[in-house]
Scaffold this motif. Structure first.
Motif, PDB file in Angstrom:
ATOM      1  N   VAL A 103     -26.678 -58.022  68.687  1.00 13.39           N
ATOM      2  CA  VAL A 103     -25.930 -58.783  67.782  1.00 13.39           C
ATOM      3  C   VAL A 103     -25.948 -59.443  69.518  1.00 13.39           C
ATOM      4  O   VAL A 103     -25.503 -59.363  69.976  1.00 13.39           O
ATOM      5  CB  VAL A 103     -24.658 -57.945  68.153  1.00 13.39           C
ATOM      6  N   HIS A 104     -25.615 -60.899  69.103  1.00 16.17           N
ATOM      7  CA  HIS A 104     -25.398 -61.833  70.260  1.00 16.17           C
ATOM      8  C   HIS A 104     -24.466 -62.692  70.286  1.00 16.17           C
ATOM      9  O   HIS A 104     -23.609 -63.010  71.078  1.00 16.17           O
ATOM     10  CB  HIS A 104     -26.457 -62.725  70.567  1.00 16.17           C
ATOM     11  N   ALA A 105     -24.170 -62.636  68.616  1.00 13.61           N
ATOM     12  CA  ALA A 105     -22.842 -63.454  68.460  1.00 13.61           C
ATOM     13  C   ALA A 105     -21.822 -62.730  66.979  1.00 13.61           C
ATOM     14  O   ALA A 105     -23.341 -63.283  65.861  1.00 13.61           O
ATOM     15  CB  ALA A 105     -22.590 -65.161  68.350  1.00 13.61           C
ATOM     16  N   ASP A 106     -21.279 -62.564  67.312  1.00  6.67           N
ATOM     17  CA  ASP A 106     -20.839 -61.512  66.271  1.00  6.67           C
ATOM     18  C   ASP A 106     -19.439 -63.123  65.729  1.00  6.67           C
ATOM     19  O   ASP A 106     -18.150 -62.872  66.732  1.00  6.67           O
ATOM     20  CB  ASP A 106     -19.833 -60.261  66.038  1.00  6.67           C
ATOM     21  N   LEU A 107     -19.687 -64.330  64.437  1.00  5.61           N
ATOM     22  CA  LEU A 107     -18.376 -64.612  64.317  1.00  5.61           C
ATOM     23  C   LEU A 107     -17.656 -63.851  63.474  1.00  5.61           C
ATOM     24  O   LEU A 107     -16.887 -65.069  62.433  1.00  5.61           O
ATOM     25  CB  LEU A 107     -18.774 -66.463  63.790  1.00  5.61           C
ATOM     26  N   GLN A 108     -17.979 -62.783  62.689  1.00  5.59           N
ATOM     27  CA  GLN A 108     -17.366 -62.657  60.845  1.00  5.59           C
ATOM     28  C   GLN A 108     -17.838 -62.434  60.124  1.00  5.59           C
ATOM     29  O   GLN A 108     -18.560 -61.761  59.638  1.00  5.59           O
ATOM     30  CB  GLN A 108     -15.436 -62.635  60.893  1.00  5.59           C
ATOM     31  N   ARG A 109     -17.578 -64.196  59.803  1.00  4.40           N
ATOM     32  CA  ARG A 109     -18.208 -64.484  58.690  1.00  4.40           C
ATOM     33  C   ARG A 109     -20.043 -65.788  58.733  1.00  4.40           C
ATOM     34  O   ARG A 109     -21.156 -65.026  58.581  1.00  4.40           O
ATOM     35  CB  ARG A 109     -17.929 -65.979  57.931  1.00  4.40           C
TER      36      ARG A 109
END
Length: 163
Positions: A103-109
């Motif tokens: 995972v490099h970016a987790d922006l929830q949606r």
């Protein structure tokens, strides 16, 4: 692996992946904003700099926009599958088996992840909740779960055996 991790194992998930209109709009907005910033710089006196500096700025902006477009067009379209031990991507142009996810970016949606396999180059994926809202939470659990390891036969019931 502890007992709780064994009991609450992430379910198998099949999730659609593809090119995202949201990602394209975001990249397009940033590119347009960059063009406006460069244009404003030129209007405010970039003419004071040598011509090659202004040309280099426009060339850099063009290369960045071309790379963003190339990245977006290279996003695979297909299905991402988690079976409990590893990830698989089944796509028209590419198939990846026995991979793991980073995972490099987790922006929830939205999530930007990299799928890595020992025998193929990394594959970037942009995952969106709206692609399949019913499976989004299962996908998130699978992304953050540990892979099953062979040979672990822990009981799911924590009570000691009768007798």
């Amino acid at each position: 692996m502890n007992l709780a991790a064994t009991r609450w194992r992430a379910p198998a998930v099949l999730y659609p992946v593809g090119r995202s209109a949201v990602l394209a709009a975001g990249c397009g907005s940033i590119a347009f904003g960059g063009l406006l910033a460069v244009g404003y710089w030129v209007a405010q006196g970039a003419w004071r700099h040598p011509w090659w500096v202004v040309g280099a700025v426009f060339a850099t902006w063009s290369v960045v926009v071309a790379l963003a477009l190339r990245f977006w067009r290279a996003l695979p379209t297909g299905d991402l599958h988690w079976g409990g031990a590893h990830w698989e991507l089944k796509s028209a142009g590419r198939s990846v088996d026995g991979a793991y996810l980073c995972v490099h970016a987790d922006l929830q949606r939205f999530m930007l992840v990299r799928l890595e396999s020992a025998d193929q180059p990394p594959c970037w994926l942009w995952l969106e909740r709206r692609a399949h809202p019913e499976r989004w939470n299962d996908l998130r659990r699978a992304v953050y779960s540990r892979a099953e390891t062979a040979g672990i036969n822990m009981p799911l019931d924590p009570s000691p055996p009768a007798g």
